[in-house]
Write a protein that holds these residues in place. Structure first.
Motif, mmCIF file in Angstrom:
data_model
loop_
_atom_site.group_PDB
_atom_site.id
_atom_site.type_symbol
_atom_site.label_atom_id
_atom_site.label_comp_id
_atom_site.label_asym_id
_atom_site.label_seq_id
_atom_site.Cartn_x
_atom_site.Cartn_y
_atom_site.Cartn_z
ATOM 1 N N LYS A 67 -3.186 -0.710 -9.401
ATOM 2 C CA LYS A 67 -2.580 -1.688 -8.505
ATOM 3 C C LYS A 67 -3.049 -1.477 -7.076
ATOM 4 O O LYS A 67 -3.313 -2.432 -6.342
ATOM 5 C CB LYS A 67 -1.053 -1.590 -8.585
ATOM 6 C CG LYS A 67 -0.482 -2.064 -9.914
ATOM 7 C CD LYS A 67 1.032 -1.927 -9.943
ATOM 8 C CE LYS A 67 1.601 -2.402 -11.281
ATOM 9 N NZ LYS A 67 3.069 -2.230 -11.353
ATOM 10 N N PHE A 68 -3.173 -0.208 -6.679
ATOM 11 C CA PHE A 68 -3.640 0.086 -5.325
ATOM 12 C C PHE A 68 -5.091 -0.356 -5.143
ATOM 13 O O PHE A 68 -5.476 -0.897 -4.104
ATOM 14 C CB PHE A 68 -3.510 1.583 -5.041
ATOM 15 C CG PHE A 68 -3.886 1.968 -3.632
ATOM 16 C CD1 PHE A 68 -3.020 1.748 -2.585
ATOM 17 C CD2 PHE A 68 -5.118 2.549 -3.369
ATOM 18 C CE1 PHE A 68 -3.369 2.085 -1.292
ATOM 19 C CE2 PHE A 68 -5.470 2.895 -2.080
ATOM 20 C CZ PHE A 68 -4.594 2.660 -1.038
ATOM 21 N N LYS A 69 -5.905 -0.151 -6.184
ATOM 22 C CA LYS A 69 -7.303 -0.568 -6.134
ATOM 23 C C LYS A 69 -7.403 -2.083 -5.967
ATOM 24 O O LYS A 69 -8.168 -2.584 -5.131
ATOM 25 C CB LYS A 69 -8.016 -0.127 -7.404
ATOM 26 C CG LYS A 69 -9.460 -0.586 -7.510
ATOM 27 C CD LYS A 69 -10.073 -0.126 -8.818
ATOM 28 C CE LYS A 69 -11.480 -0.670 -8.994
ATOM 29 N NZ LYS A 69 -12.089 -0.264 -10.300
ATOM 30 N N GLN A 106 -9.990 2.522 5.993
ATOM 31 C CA GLN A 106 -8.971 2.972 5.056
ATOM 32 C C GLN A 106 -7.775 3.522 5.827
ATOM 33 O O GLN A 106 -7.925 4.023 6.954
ATOM 34 C CB GLN A 106 -9.529 4.050 4.120
ATOM 35 C CG GLN A 106 -10.716 3.603 3.289
ATOM 36 C CD GLN A 106 -10.334 2.497 2.329
ATOM 37 O OE1 GLN A 106 -9.322 2.575 1.652
ATOM 38 N NE2 GLN A 106 -11.158 1.462 2.271
ATOM 39 N N HIS A 107 -6.593 3.426 5.232
ATOM 40 C CA HIS A 107 -5.364 3.888 5.875
ATOM 41 C C HIS A 107 -4.595 4.780 4.903
ATOM 42 O O HIS A 107 -4.504 4.483 3.716
ATOM 43 C CB HIS A 107 -4.491 2.702 6.289
ATOM 44 C CG HIS A 107 -5.132 1.803 7.300
ATOM 45 N ND1 HIS A 107 -4.902 1.905 8.651
ATOM 46 C CD2 HIS A 107 -6.039 0.793 7.146
ATOM 47 C CE1 HIS A 107 -5.614 0.988 9.282
ATOM 48 N NE2 HIS A 107 -6.307 0.296 8.393
ATOM 49 N N ALA A 108 -4.055 5.877 5.424
ATOM 50 C CA ALA A 108 -3.266 6.794 4.598
ATOM 51 C C ALA A 108 -2.285 7.534 5.503
ATOM 52 O O ALA A 108 -2.386 7.484 6.734
ATOM 53 C CB ALA A 108 -4.168 7.786 3.866
ATOM 54 N N LYS A 109 -1.324 8.202 4.882
ATOM 55 C CA LYS A 109 -0.374 9.026 5.615
ATOM 56 C C LYS A 109 -0.625 10.498 5.313
ATOM 57 O O LYS A 109 -1.049 10.849 4.214
ATOM 58 C CB LYS A 109 1.066 8.673 5.239
ATOM 59 C CG LYS A 109 1.588 7.403 5.871
ATOM 60 C CD LYS A 109 3.085 7.245 5.633
ATOM 61 C CE LYS A 109 3.630 6.019 6.352
ATOM 62 N NZ LYS A 109 5.105 5.908 6.203
ATOM 63 N N VAL A 110 -0.353 11.358 6.299
ATOM 64 C CA VAL A 110 -0.439 12.797 6.087
ATOM 65 C C VAL A 110 0.916 13.397 6.491
ATOM 66 O O VAL A 110 1.396 13.192 7.607
ATOM 67 C CB VAL A 110 -1.601 13.431 6.881
ATOM 68 C CG1 VAL A 110 -1.519 13.107 8.368
ATOM 69 C CG2 VAL A 110 -1.640 14.936 6.657
ATOM 70 N N LEU A 111 1.556 14.085 5.549
ATOM 71 C CA LEU A 111 2.878 14.677 5.774
ATOM 72 C C LEU A 111 2.711 16.090 6.297
ATOM 73 O O LEU A 111 2.059 16.922 5.653
ATOM 74 C CB LEU A 111 3.676 14.674 4.472
ATOM 75 C CG LEU A 111 5.126 15.145 4.542
ATOM 76 C CD1 LEU A 111 5.956 14.209 5.410
ATOM 77 C CD2 LEU A 111 5.733 15.234 3.147
ATOM 78 N N ILE A 112 3.293 16.373 7.478
ATOM 79 C CA ILE A 112 3.172 17.694 8.092
ATOM 80 C C ILE A 112 4.552 18.194 8.498
ATOM 81 O O ILE A 112 5.512 17.431 8.585
ATOM 82 C CB ILE A 112 2.248 17.667 9.325
ATOM 83 C CG1 ILE A 112 2.848 16.784 10.430
ATOM 84 C CG2 ILE A 112 0.849 17.180 8.947
ATOM 85 C CD1 ILE A 112 2.070 16.809 11.724
ATOM 86 N N ALA A 154 0.835 -1.204 0.000
ATOM 87 C CA ALA A 154 0.000 0.000 0.000
ATOM 88 C C ALA A 154 0.869 1.253 0.000
ATOM 89 O O ALA A 154 0.567 2.246 -0.668
ATOM 90 C CB ALA A 154 -0.933 -0.008 1.205
ATOM 91 N N HIS A 155 1.961 1.214 0.747
ATOM 92 C CA HIS A 155 2.884 2.354 0.742
ATOM 93 C C HIS A 155 3.556 2.504 -0.619
ATOM 94 O O HIS A 155 3.788 3.619 -1.100
ATOM 95 C CB HIS A 155 3.936 2.153 1.830
ATOM 96 C CG HIS A 155 4.889 3.304 1.957
ATOM 97 N ND1 HIS A 155 6.077 3.367 1.259
ATOM 98 C CD2 HIS A 155 4.823 4.461 2.664
ATOM 99 C CE1 HIS A 155 6.700 4.479 1.542
ATOM 100 N NE2 HIS A 155 5.965 5.163 2.405
ATOM 101 N N LYS A 156 3.847 1.363 -1.268
ATOM 102 C CA LYS A 156 4.535 1.395 -2.565
ATOM 103 C C LYS A 156 3.641 1.939 -3.665
ATOM 104 O O LYS A 156 4.095 2.687 -4.534
ATOM 105 C CB LYS A 156 5.019 -0.001 -2.914
ATOM 106 C CG LYS A 156 5.758 -0.092 -4.249
ATOM 107 C CD LYS A 156 6.251 -1.515 -4.506
ATOM 108 C CE LYS A 156 6.991 -1.605 -5.833
ATOM 109 N NZ LYS A 156 7.474 -2.985 -6.099
#
Length: 308
Positions: A45-47, A125-131, A29-31
């Motif tokens: 691919k992510f889907k 769902q999982h995601a990253k947020v850059l701060i 998922a990160h890739k």
């Protein structure tokens, strides 16, 4: 619907444990996440990855998939996986009664042979947020857009764009998970949506490094400040503060500024100023003479403790 090998999508064997499936999903998922990936066809691919994980992470869904292939959700228009016929070569029409009971148990149906009224909570769902580190220190808000899977009227999964406003808590730390209830994938049949989990990722900073809630700053000082002591203004994330440097300070020494680290409960972290002595380069004859005079009047061997 064509057969999709969800195990192959995640790169695991059919005997994989739940932990192995989760680890494989997180890595891929990160890739392939469309917001950060530069891979070709990352969105598709992510889907596929999300679709595979939603099935294999759930023990009951995985059981149904292993028995019926990709059409486990519908139970009709079924095209089996490559080895299904061999596994079920003794299948007889009267065995459909058992499958009816199986689906009734799996989906909690009170009626046999149908899926009317079927409900399922949406997946998380999982995601990253850059701060920035400043945002982590002070808190704030971000407006973010995510590509999330949704289910249309025919039960088909498709991608849609969702815009949400996220509150960054004061004192957020690297890797912290923010749970946004009901912001995950929509449910089916009127069931509630899943949750969205945002993982905090803090950008590297030009001045500071963070360990837990403690903040570290490399503080450059002149040789005479180290030798004689000095009053110095030191930057912190909350604003500059005064620091009294004691005489005979040494390189690598850590000076603690209590409570000047990242906010938190029961108390804030500390900031540590790590001393770095910077030696000026002599550019004139007069400056070189000063160094020579120091060598003559202050004989000093920093390697005296070495054992020959």
């Amino acid at each position: 619907m064509d057969y999709k090998d969800y195990y192959a999508v995640l790169g695991v064997g059919r005997e994989a444990t739940p932990d192995q499936i989760k680890q494989a999903y997180r890595r891929l998922a990160h890739k392939y996440h469309p917001d950060i990936s530069k891979e070709a066809n990352a969105e598709e691919k992510f889907k596929n990855l999300q679709e595979a994980y939603d099935v294999l992470k759930d023990a009951e869904k995985r059981k149904a998939y292993d028995e019926l292939g990709a059409n486990w959700k519908a139970g009709q228009d079924f095209r089996p996986p490559p080895d299904w016929q061999q596994k079920h070569q003794d299948f007889r029409p009267e065995d459909m009664e058992g499958f009816s009971d199986f689906f009734s148990e799996l989906f909690g149906r009170g009626r046999r042979g149908g899926f009317e009224g079927y409900q399922q909570r949406g997946s998380d769902q999982h995601a990253k947020v850059l701060i920035t580190l400043e945002e982590a220190f002070h808190g704030g808000s971000r407006t973010l857009q995510f590509q999330v899977p949704s289910v249309d009227a025919k039960g088909q999964v498709q991608q849609s764009v969702r815009t949400i406003k996220v509150t960054i808590p004061k004192g957020a730390t690297q890797g912290q998970q923010l749970r946004l209830a009901g912001q995950g994938s929509p449910g089916m049949g009127g069931a509630p949506a899943g949750d969205l989990y945002l993982e905090i990722d803090i950008e590297p900073h030009a001045l500071y490094t963070v360990q837990g809630r403690d903040v570290y700053l490399t503080l450059p000082i002149a040789p005479w400040e180290a030798a004689l002591g000095a009053d110095i203004k030191v930057p912190t994330l909350g604003g500059a503060v005064g620091l009294k440097l004691a005489p005979a300070s040494q390189a690598g020494q850590k000076l603690r500024l209590r409570g000047r680290g990242m906010p938190g409960k029961p108390e804030a972290g500390d900031q540590y100023a790590v001393l770095q002595i910077m030696t000026p380069t002599p550019n004139t004859e007069e400056q070189r003479s000063l160094y020579q005079k120091m060598a003559e009047t202050m004989p000093f061997n920093p390697r005296l403790h070495w054992v020959n």
